[in-house]
Design a protein around this motif. Structure first.
Motif, PDB file in Angstrom:
ATOM      1  N   THR A 130      12.325 -17.247   9.598  1.00  0.00           N
ATOM      2  CA  THR A 130      11.163 -16.449   9.200  1.00  0.00           C
ATOM      3  C   THR A 130       9.930 -17.034   9.874  1.00  0.00           C
ATOM      4  O   THR A 130       9.604 -18.205   9.687  1.00  0.00           O
ATOM      5  CB  THR A 130      10.991 -16.468   7.677  1.00  0.00           C
TER       6      THR A 130
ATOM      7  N   THR B 288       6.076  -7.491  18.820  1.00  0.00           N
ATOM      8  CA  THR B 288       5.500  -7.891  17.547  1.00  0.00           C
ATOM      9  C   THR B 288       3.975  -7.821  17.636  1.00  0.00           C
ATOM     10  O   THR B 288       3.413  -7.707  18.724  1.00  0.00           O
ATOM     11  CB  THR B 288       5.945  -9.312  17.154  1.00  0.00           C
TER      12      THR B 288
ATOM     13  N   GLU C 266       1.784 -10.420  11.791  1.00  0.00           N
ATOM     14  CA  GLU C 266       3.034  -9.979  11.160  1.00  0.00           C
ATOM     15  C   GLU C 266       3.933 -11.167  10.822  1.00  0.00           C
ATOM     16  O   GLU C 266       3.865 -12.228  11.430  1.00  0.00           O
ATOM     17  CB  GLU C 266       3.780  -9.019  12.085  1.00  0.00           C
TER      18      GLU C 266
ATOM     19  N   TRP D  41       8.068 -11.954  10.511  1.00  0.00           N
ATOM     20  CA  TRP D  41       9.353 -11.425  10.961  1.00  0.00           C
ATOM     21  C   TRP D  41      10.485 -12.413  10.666  1.00  0.00           C
ATOM     22  O   TRP D  41      10.266 -13.628  10.679  1.00  0.00           O
ATOM     23  CB  TRP D  41       9.354 -11.190  12.468  1.00  0.00           C
TER      24      TRP D  41
ATOM     25  N   VAL E 134      13.430 -13.659  12.752  1.00  0.00           N
ATOM     26  CA  VAL E 134      13.630 -13.690  14.203  1.00  0.00           C
ATOM     27  C   VAL E 134      14.931 -14.428  14.528  1.00  0.00           C
ATOM     28  O   VAL E 134      15.147 -15.545  14.035  1.00  0.00           O
ATOM     29  CB  VAL E 134      12.445 -14.391  14.903  1.00  0.00           C
TER      30      VAL E 134
ATOM     31  N   GLY F 257      13.036  -9.948  17.076  1.00  0.00           N
ATOM     32  CA  GLY F 257      12.799  -9.618  15.677  1.00  0.00           C
ATOM     33  C   GLY F 257      13.953  -8.808  15.114  1.00  0.00           C
ATOM     34  O   GLY F 257      14.353  -7.792  15.699  1.00  0.00           O
TER      35      GLY F 257
ATOM     36  N   GLU G 209      14.101  -8.305  11.439  1.00  0.00           N
ATOM     37  CA  GLU G 209      13.610  -7.651  10.225  1.00  0.00           C
ATOM     38  C   GLU G 209      12.116  -7.909  10.095  1.00  0.00           C
ATOM     39  O   GLU G 209      11.663  -9.056  10.108  1.00  0.00           O
ATOM     40  CB  GLU G 209      14.331  -8.179   8.988  1.00  0.00           C
ATOM     41  N   LEU G 210      11.353  -6.823   9.964  1.00  0.00           N
ATOM     42  CA  LEU G 210       9.911  -6.931   9.790  1.00  0.00           C
ATOM     43  C   LEU G 210       9.617  -7.085   8.300  1.00  0.00           C
ATOM     44  O   LEU G 210       9.829  -6.152   7.512  1.00  0.00           O
ATOM     45  CB  LEU G 210       9.222  -5.692  10.352  1.00  0.00           C
TER      46      LEU G 210
END
Length: 452
Positions: free
Chosen positions: A11, A37, A41, A43, A45, A59, A61-62
């Protein structure tokens, strides 16, 4: 201790951007680059490449999106290597580019300037006046489009938001001709096949010039191709065949054959008219080039009496704009055809106080210095690699009052600004101009003055 290996997921918070437009994060002191990105933000990664000092990730999951994030509006974004900033608001892109310029000048050039905001484009789409589309026969069929990022795989692109609509129509007609006439695409692994690239130049007048780059001296049914292109784009001025049979990544060969019409079109820039052939260098964003030149002319501060030396002058675009306000302009360019074009452009526009020499920038400047030519203003617009190491010393030896540096790479601008500082010329003003919206590239014009 955190496991920092390939394929591990972490993360991360995106805190900025690198020169290629990737988001930048930190993982226990290691910098991590993450494409697509936005600053601010968070993410999850997955690391795809890890070395001793940096890592590159993707990335997966955002977790916390930025309010600056938008839908890219292009089905190829993230795969095509053309755009890097299409996933964010244009204002955020301009901020990122301004920060890149400031960081380079301060960290590399040891120059601290209060820079105004980057001058953005009124319309960040459909601005490219020259497009070179690679052609390939892949598993999915014939592809005419753009390379996948960092590969030579051609993505079939029916449209691109950076190219004008005439290019889109001409590309469709060209691909249809190839398929109907069973014209083979060039295969760079075997050296066989015929069509390497489709090249289109478009003007603000609505005219287009098409060049087909081929691994041979002839095309099958060229009249049929010309007819198809003219139906798609009635204001087509010409169809040219460029022969390139070499094993090279260089797009254009040396031989040109006119198949229909003429091998040039005209474009207007800064109230001047330029004749552009296929190999002519011309900035790809006409509207923003006029903004860039306006800024350069303002920094040059000409009163009509000065001698101006313009190095890396190309076909004379900046030189002739300078000549409208200077007493005498001397342009230097290493490409012979560009020098011929510059002289012809001066003649066409009725400009008699500009002269052009063919040669390496440093060599021409050194010769002029030996001849005791003393320009009050020097303008340089070098390629991305910046000035050769010996050039700043030669230019400083000519003792100009002002040096106007037009740059397409903030890092090499900063390096050269540091070199000039050691020679008594200090960067005092700078302005970023966005000639390449939605990409990571940015132009900068910088004024250096002689320290008293």
């Amino acid at each position: 201790m955190t496991d920092i290996r390939k394929n591990t997921v972490h993360t991360l918070d995106i805190t900025g951007y690198n020169a290629e437009g990737m988001g930048v994060a930190r993982l226990e002191g290691m910098v991590v680059f993450v494409p697509c990105t936005v600053r601010g933000e968070r993410w999850k990664v997955r690391l795809e490449k890890v070395n001793k000092t940096a890592a590159w990730g993707r990335g997966v999951e955002l977790l916390a999106p930025s309010p600056e994030r938008i839908e890219p509006g292009c089905p190829l974004f993230g795969r095509c290597g053309g755009c890097q900033f299409r996933h964010m608001r244009y204002e955020e892109e301009l901020r990122a580019k301004g920060q890149r310029i400031s960081d380079a000048l301060e960290r590399v050039g040891h120059v601290k300037l209060e820079l105004p905001p980057v001058l953005g484009a009124e319309n960040p789409d459909r601005y490219r006046n020259k497009v070179q589309l690679p052609v390939s026969q892949g598993k999915g069929g014939l592809a005419v489009g753009y390379f996948r990022a960092r590969t030579h795989e051609v993505l079939d692109a029916s449209d691109c938001l950076l190219q004008p609509q005439p290019v889109t129509r001409l590309r469709a007609a060209f691909k249809d001709w190839m398929e109907k006439c069973v014209v083979p695409a060039y295969d760079e692994t075997t050296g066989k096949g015929l069509i390497r690239h489709l090249y289109v130049r478009a003007s603000s007048r609505g005219e287009s010039l098409v060049c087909v780059v081929a691994n041979g001296d002839a095309l099958p049914r060229p009249d049929g191709l010309a007819d198809a292109l003219r139906r798609a784009e009635p204001r087509l001025t010409g169809l040219v065949l460029n022969t390139n049979t070499r094993d090279t990544n260089v797009i254009l060969g040396d031989k040109y054959t006119v198949l229909w019409g003429r091998d040039w079109l005209e474009e207007e820039l800064c109230q001047l008219t330029f004749r552009l052939s296929v190999p002519s260098f011309f900035q790809i964003n006409r509207a923003q080039t006029q903004v860039l030149y306006r800024e350069a002319l303002e920094l040059a501060a000409l009163n009509g009496t000065e001698t101006v030396l313009d190095l890396y002058c190309g076909i004379g675009t900046i030189s002739l704009a300078l000549a409208q306000r200077a007493g005498r302009v001397i342009g230097a360019e290493i490409v012979p055809q560009a020098v011929e074009d510059a002289r012809e452009n001066a003649r066409r526009n009725g400009i008699t106080n500009a002269e052009f020499f063919c040669g390496d920038a440093g060599a021409v400047a050194a010769r002029l210095a030996d001849e005791r030519v003393r320009p009050q203003v020097i303008c340089v617009d070098p390629p991305r690699k910046g000035l050769a190491p010996e050039v700043p010393g030669i230019l400083a030896g000519m003792a100009p009052e002002r040096i106007v540096y037009v740059s397409c790479d903030p890092a090499t601008l900063a390096r050269d600004a540091d070199r000039f500082a050691r020679l008594g010329y200090r960067a005092v003003k700078g302005q970023g101009v966005d000639l390449f919206p939605r990409t990571a590239h940015v132009e900068t014009v910088c004024l250096l003055t002689r320290e008293k």
